[in-house]
Design an enzyme around this catalytic site. Structure first.
Site, PDB file in Angstrom:
ATOM      1  CE  LYS A  21      -2.854   0.841   3.638  1.00 31.10           C
ATOM      2  NZ  LYS A  21      -2.650   2.201   4.184  1.00 31.10           N
ATOM      3  CG  ASP A 318       0.166  -0.021   9.447  1.00 33.81           C
ATOM      4  OD1 ASP A 318      -0.209   0.824  10.281  1.00 33.81           O
ATOM      5  OD2 ASP A 318       0.590   0.282   8.319  1.00 33.81           O
ATOM      6  CE  LYS A 345      -0.746   4.085  12.921  1.00 35.33           C
ATOM      7  NZ  LYS A 345       0.043   4.805  11.914  1.00 35.33           N
ATOM      8  NE  ARG A 391      -2.973  -1.999   8.115  1.00 32.36           N
ATOM      9  CZ  ARG A 391      -2.654  -2.382   6.877  1.00 32.36           C
ATOM     10  NH1 ARG A 391      -2.835  -3.630   6.495  1.00 32.36           N
ATOM     11  NH2 ARG A 391      -2.149  -1.528   6.011  1.00 32.36           N
TER      12      ARG A 391
HETATM   13  C1  S3P Z   1       2.180   4.832   6.234  1.00 32.87           C
HETATM   14  C2  S3P Z   1       2.746   5.161   7.436  1.00 32.87           C
HETATM   15  C3  S3P Z   1       2.198   4.701   8.728  1.00 32.87           C
HETATM   16  C4  S3P Z   1       1.253   3.526   8.556  1.00 32.87           C
HETATM   17  C5  S3P Z   1       0.275   3.751   7.443  1.00 32.87           C
HETATM   18  C6  S3P Z   1       1.001   3.962   6.127  1.00 32.87           C
HETATM   19  C7  S3P Z   1       2.801   5.371   5.000  1.00 32.87           C
HETATM   20  O1  S3P Z   1       1.487   5.768   9.327  1.00 32.87           O
HETATM   21  O2  S3P Z   1       0.562   3.286   9.761  1.00 32.87           O
HETATM   22  O3  S3P Z   1      -0.569   2.613   7.301  1.00 32.87           O
HETATM   23  O4  S3P Z   1       2.477   4.893   3.886  1.00 32.87           O
HETATM   24  O5  S3P Z   1       3.617   6.291   5.115  1.00 32.87           O
HETATM   25  P1  S3P Z   1       2.221   6.910  10.201  1.00 32.87           P
HETATM   26  O6  S3P Z   1       3.133   7.652   9.327  1.00 32.87           O
HETATM   27  O7  S3P Z   1       1.107   7.771  10.727  1.00 32.87           O
HETATM   28  O8  S3P Z   1       2.928   6.184  11.300  1.00 32.87           O
END
Ligand code: S3P
Length: 432
Positions: A21, A318, A345, A391
């Site tokens: 993703k 995650d 989240k 999730r």
């Molecule tokens: C992500 C960073 C993470 C993660 C999210 C995707 C990204 O979040 O939890 O699912 O693609 O940069 P945070 O930057 O808020 O920790």
């Protein structure tokens, strides 16, 4: 949508994972402002990444998608057009935060970024405050802490910022803002979130270095400085983690996930599961799209409790919902700490994970920055809710593979956000 899951006799098979993703978002966002065309394969066609495509199209970028292949015609660093309407980021924090950074330095362009109720409730001061320090003009509800966020492109300057939280979204928003700024940006502090932005921008020709956790970027100064990058997106380790835990907690299982991204900033779940005694084999390691990938096989295991905290947290943030499920099926106690970010989240995952596992019969209590779990009590099927959190939906489905009786899952459609083929993959490995 309600789905029922019951425990199959065996779990067997090989799962080809959807694209990662984080990398799918970045491949579209960065190629959109590159000088030329790129083709992205194994793109994650989940709702989050489709929102990123739709936003970039609304900003005047020509993007065509056929299933998991996406063609992007980059418009250069100064070629985005003012959108005619608000930009809908759906459920996707990555879309909203990275776009806010990218648009902050687009002089003369006005845009409003919004999303669904979950996204509009999540904190944005974490990007708004440091972007304002660089000269950005952006605001939102709650003094700029909640979307909708309004961005008026401005002349940005360089600077230095120590990240107070290990957020790759904050780090990336600032690096993207710096791309169109007029001076060097130096990031220090908690730069230990996932590093896909740094890796990808460097390969695309940006002057970006990382030394001892200090990230330094020099704006290229030319609109055509970003070279397009065609790539195959590696498999998503955050999606693979559901199958790893499923195989480890099921009494008769052997499951292989192929082409998993093994970037060290993403493999904390493998480390935690190994510490719990999971039988894990990583094979056929190779490099794809500037990332290390490999195949991962997990077999039925006797798990024991562990402590998950500190530096490990950003590397598995995650995966904590499904790791909490693993802990509920392990012998002994597990403590998850230093994970207060879970509260920011798609849902407050400390509250929602604890409530769901309690409903399944687990001994689990929340703490300020995580949760404590006493495992080994055995789970029984219950009526659970995803609360619209992808999730959680997948964690409860995996719980249904080992719980006694039937597990009913309301809001099962949430899996579409990051793993539209989840139910098909589940049916493929569940035997009997
Ligand atoms: C992500 C960073 C993470 C993660 C999210 C995707 C990204 O979040 O939890 O699912 O693609 O940069 P945070 O930057 O808020 O920790």
């Amino acid at each position: 949508m309600i789905r029922a899951v019951a425990a199959p006799r065996r779990l067997r098979g090989t799962i080809t994972l959807p694209g990662d993703k984080s990398i799918s978002h970045r491949a579209v966002l960065f190629n959109a402002v590159a000088a030329g065309n790129a083709v992205i394969t194994n793109f994650l066609a989940g709702a989050d990444c489709l929102a990123t495509i739709a936003c970039m199209q609304a900003l005047g970028v020509s993007i065509e998608r056929r299933a998991t292949t996406v063609q992007v015609q980059g418009v250069g660093l100064r070629g985005l057009r003012e959108p005619a309407d608000v930009l809908d980021c759906g459920n996707s924090g990555t879309t909203l935060r990275l776009l806010a950074g990218m648009l902050a330095g687009q002089e003369g362009l006005f845009a409003v970024l919004t999303g669904d109720a979950s996204l509009r409730s999540r904190p944005q001061k974490r990007i708004v405050a440091p972007l304002r320090m660089l000269g950005a003009s952006l605001d939102g509800r709650d003094g700029g802490d909640r979307a909708p966020l309004a961005v008026r492109g401005a002349t940005l300057h360089g600077g230095a910022y120590a990240l107070p939280i290990a957020s790759a979204q904050v780090k990336s928003a600032l690096l993207l803002a710096a791309l169109s700024g007029d001076g060097r940006l130096v990031l220090s502090g908690r730069t230990d979130g996932r590093d896909h932005t740094e890796r990808m921008l460097a390969v695309m020709g940006v002057d970006l270095t990382v030394t001892n956790g200090i990230v330094q970027i020099d704006p290229p100064g030319r609109a055509d400085a970003l070279q397009p990058l065609s790539l195959r997106v590696p498999g998503d380790p955050s999606s693979a983690a559901f199958w790893w835990v499923a195989a480890a907690i099921h009494p008769d299982a052997e499951v292989t996930t192929t082409g998993v991204c093994l970037n060290a900033t993403r493999t904390g779940a493998l480390d935690a599961l190994r510490a719990m005694g999971a039988r894990i084999e990583v094979h056929d390691q190779r490099v794809e799209g500037n990332e290390l990938v490999g195949d991962v096989t997990v077999r039925s295991s006797s798990l024991r409790g562990t402590t998950i905290g500190g530096e490990l947290i950003p590397r598995l943030i995650d995966e904590i919902p499904v790791l909490a499920l693993a802990a509920a099926c392990a012998s002994g106690e597990t403590l998850i700490r230093d994970a207060q970010e879970l509260r920011a989240k798609e849902t407050d995952r400390i509250m929602t994970v604890v409530a769901g596992l309690k409903a399944l019969g687990a001994a689990i209590e929340p703490t300020a920055d995580g949760m404590g779990i006493v495992g080994g009590r055995g789970l029984r099927g219950a009526m659970l809710d995803s609360h619209g959190d992808h999730r959680l939906a997948m964690t409860w489905a995996i719980a249904g593979l080992v719980a006694a009786g039937e597990t009913m899952l309301d809001g099962a459609g949430a899996v579409d956000v990051s793993y539209p083929e989840f139910w098909t993959a589940l049916a493929q490995i569940a035997e009997g």
